[in-house]
Motif scaffolding. Structure first.
Motif, PDB file in Angstrom:
ATOM      1  N   ASN A  27      24.284-140.557  54.578  1.00  0.00           N
ATOM      2  CA  ASN A  27      25.319-139.614  54.983  1.00  0.00           C
ATOM      3  C   ASN A  27      26.615-140.240  54.651  1.00  0.00           C
ATOM      4  OD1 ASN A  27      27.222-138.231  56.397  1.00  0.00           O
ATOM      5  ND2 ASN A  27      26.122-138.182  58.194  1.00  0.00           N
ATOM      6  N   THR A  28      27.102-139.552  53.729  1.00  0.00           N
ATOM      7  CA  THR A  28      28.728-140.023  52.983  1.00  0.00           C
ATOM      8  C   THR A  28      29.819-139.804  54.090  1.00  0.00           C
ATOM      9  OG1 THR A  28      28.570-137.647  52.001  1.00  0.00           O
ATOM     10  CG2 THR A  28      27.896-139.545  50.782  1.00  0.00           C
ATOM     11  N   ASP A  29      29.491-138.801  55.480  1.00  0.00           N
ATOM     12  CA  ASP A  29      30.454-138.934  56.402  1.00  0.00           C
ATOM     13  C   ASP A  29      30.879-140.311  56.980  1.00  0.00           C
ATOM     14  OD1 ASP A  29      30.780-136.215  55.444  1.00  0.00           O
ATOM     15  OD2 ASP A  29      29.710-135.381  57.100  1.00  0.00           O
ATOM     16  N   HIS A  30      29.965-141.046  56.720  1.00  0.00           N
ATOM     17  CA  HIS A  30      29.935-142.498  57.596  1.00  0.00           C
ATOM     18  C   HIS A  30      31.111-143.164  57.026  1.00  0.00           C
ATOM     19  CE1 HIS A  30      25.621-142.478  59.002  1.00  0.00           C
ATOM     20  NE2 HIS A  30      26.082-141.387  59.628  1.00  0.00           N
ATOM     21  N   MET A  31      32.005-143.952  57.865  1.00  0.00           N
ATOM     22  CA  MET A  31      32.879-144.986  57.524  1.00  0.00           C
ATOM     23  C   MET A  31      32.403-146.211  57.438  1.00  0.00           C
ATOM     24  SD  MET A  31      36.207-145.593  57.078  1.00  0.00           S
ATOM     25  CE  MET A  31      36.995-143.777  57.415  1.00  0.00           C
ATOM     26  N   ARG A  32      32.645-147.032  56.508  1.00  0.00           N
ATOM     27  CA  ARG A  32      32.442-148.303  56.421  1.00  0.00           C
ATOM     28  C   ARG A  32      33.512-149.229  56.497  1.00  0.00           C
ATOM     29  NH1 ARG A  32      28.261-145.578  55.155  1.00  0.00           N
ATOM     30  NH2 ARG A  32      26.802-146.059  53.596  1.00  0.00           N
ATOM     31  N   HIS A  33      33.340-150.361  57.528  1.00  0.00           N
ATOM     32  CA  HIS A  33      34.471-150.961  58.061  1.00  0.00           C
ATOM     33  C   HIS A  33      33.788-152.525  57.699  1.00  0.00           C
ATOM     34  CE1 HIS A  33      37.665-152.330  60.854  1.00  0.00           C
ATOM     35  NE2 HIS A  33      36.884-153.190  61.509  1.00  0.00           N
ATOM     36  N   ILE A  34      34.669-153.089  56.708  1.00  0.00           N
ATOM     37  CA  ILE A  34      34.100-154.418  56.292  1.00  0.00           C
ATOM     38  C   ILE A  34      35.224-155.348  56.599  1.00  0.00           C
ATOM     39  CG2 ILE A  34      33.719-155.890  54.289  1.00  0.00           C
ATOM     40  CD1 ILE A  34      32.830-153.271  52.718  1.00  0.00           C
ATOM     41  N   VAL A  35      34.698-156.457  57.214  1.00  0.00           N
ATOM     42  CA  VAL A  35      35.694-157.478  58.030  1.00  0.00           C
ATOM     43  C   VAL A  35      34.980-158.785  56.928  1.00  0.00           C
ATOM     44  CG1 VAL A  35      36.445-158.763  59.941  1.00  0.00           C
ATOM     45  CG2 VAL A  35      36.005-156.334  59.883  1.00  0.00           C
ATOM     46  N   VAL A  36      36.130-159.389  56.474  1.00  0.00           N
ATOM     47  CA  VAL A  36      35.638-160.873  55.757  1.00  0.00           C
ATOM     48  C   VAL A  36      36.769-161.940  56.410  1.00  0.00           C
ATOM     49  CG1 VAL A  36      35.306-162.001  53.781  1.00  0.00           C
ATOM     50  CG2 VAL A  36      35.312-159.546  53.950  1.00  0.00           C
ATOM     51  N   PHE A  37      35.796-162.838  56.961  1.00  0.00           N
ATOM     52  CA  PHE A  37      36.491-163.798  57.730  1.00  0.00           C
ATOM     53  C   PHE A  37      36.643-165.261  56.806  1.00  0.00           C
ATOM     54  CE2 PHE A  37      35.401-162.649  62.131  1.00  0.00           C
ATOM     55  CZ  PHE A  37      36.258-161.642  62.311  1.00  0.00           C
TER      56      PHE A  37
END
Length: 132
Positions: A27-37
């Motif tokens: 689903n392209t309505d999904h938001m991706r939230h990437i966090v890099v530590f």
């Protein structure tokens, strides 16, 4: 015999249809939230595991999170600038991501990071996938 062949043909078409739909892009309505530590050099494996577990548990505590995944950078390019641990949340949509940011459980996660004192730095990237 014709009835059996017709039933078999119908079952085959149904299976092919389900397989085809399962192979379609997500689903392209999904938001991706990437966090890099980037963890501090003295952060222990136990502390990092605690952070990772707590981050993953947000999926069951905050509505709108549909997936959580994580991993450790293993790129041979040596371009990670010391950022080693990647966490990705997938949200139903941008509104779900927006509700997550001030959510009390997300705030508790931030407090855990502060108490442990293991983070040197972090960066975040949010995007909506575009399928070609």
């Amino acid at each position: 015999m014709k009835k059996i062949l017709a039933s078999g043909a119908f079952a085959l078409m149904l299976c092919c249809s389900l397989l085809f739909s399962a192979c379609q892009p997500s689903n392209t309505d999904h938001m991706r939230h990437i966090v890099v530590f980037k963890y501090k050099p003295d952060a222990t494996a136990t502390q990092i595991a605690e952070v990772t577990q707590a981050f993953g548990e947000l999926k069951d505590k905050i509505p709108g999170i549909v997936a959580f995944e994580h991993g450790i950078n293993n790129s041979p390019e040596n371009k990670n600038l010391g950022f080693t641990h990647v966490y990705m949340l997938t949200f139903e949509d941008a509104a779900s991501r927006d509700a997550y940011l001030p959510h009390p459980e997300h705030q508790k996660f931030g407090e855990l990071l502060g108490r442990l004192g293991v983070l040197e730095d972090a960066f975040v990237v949010d995007y909506m996938p575009e399928m070609e």
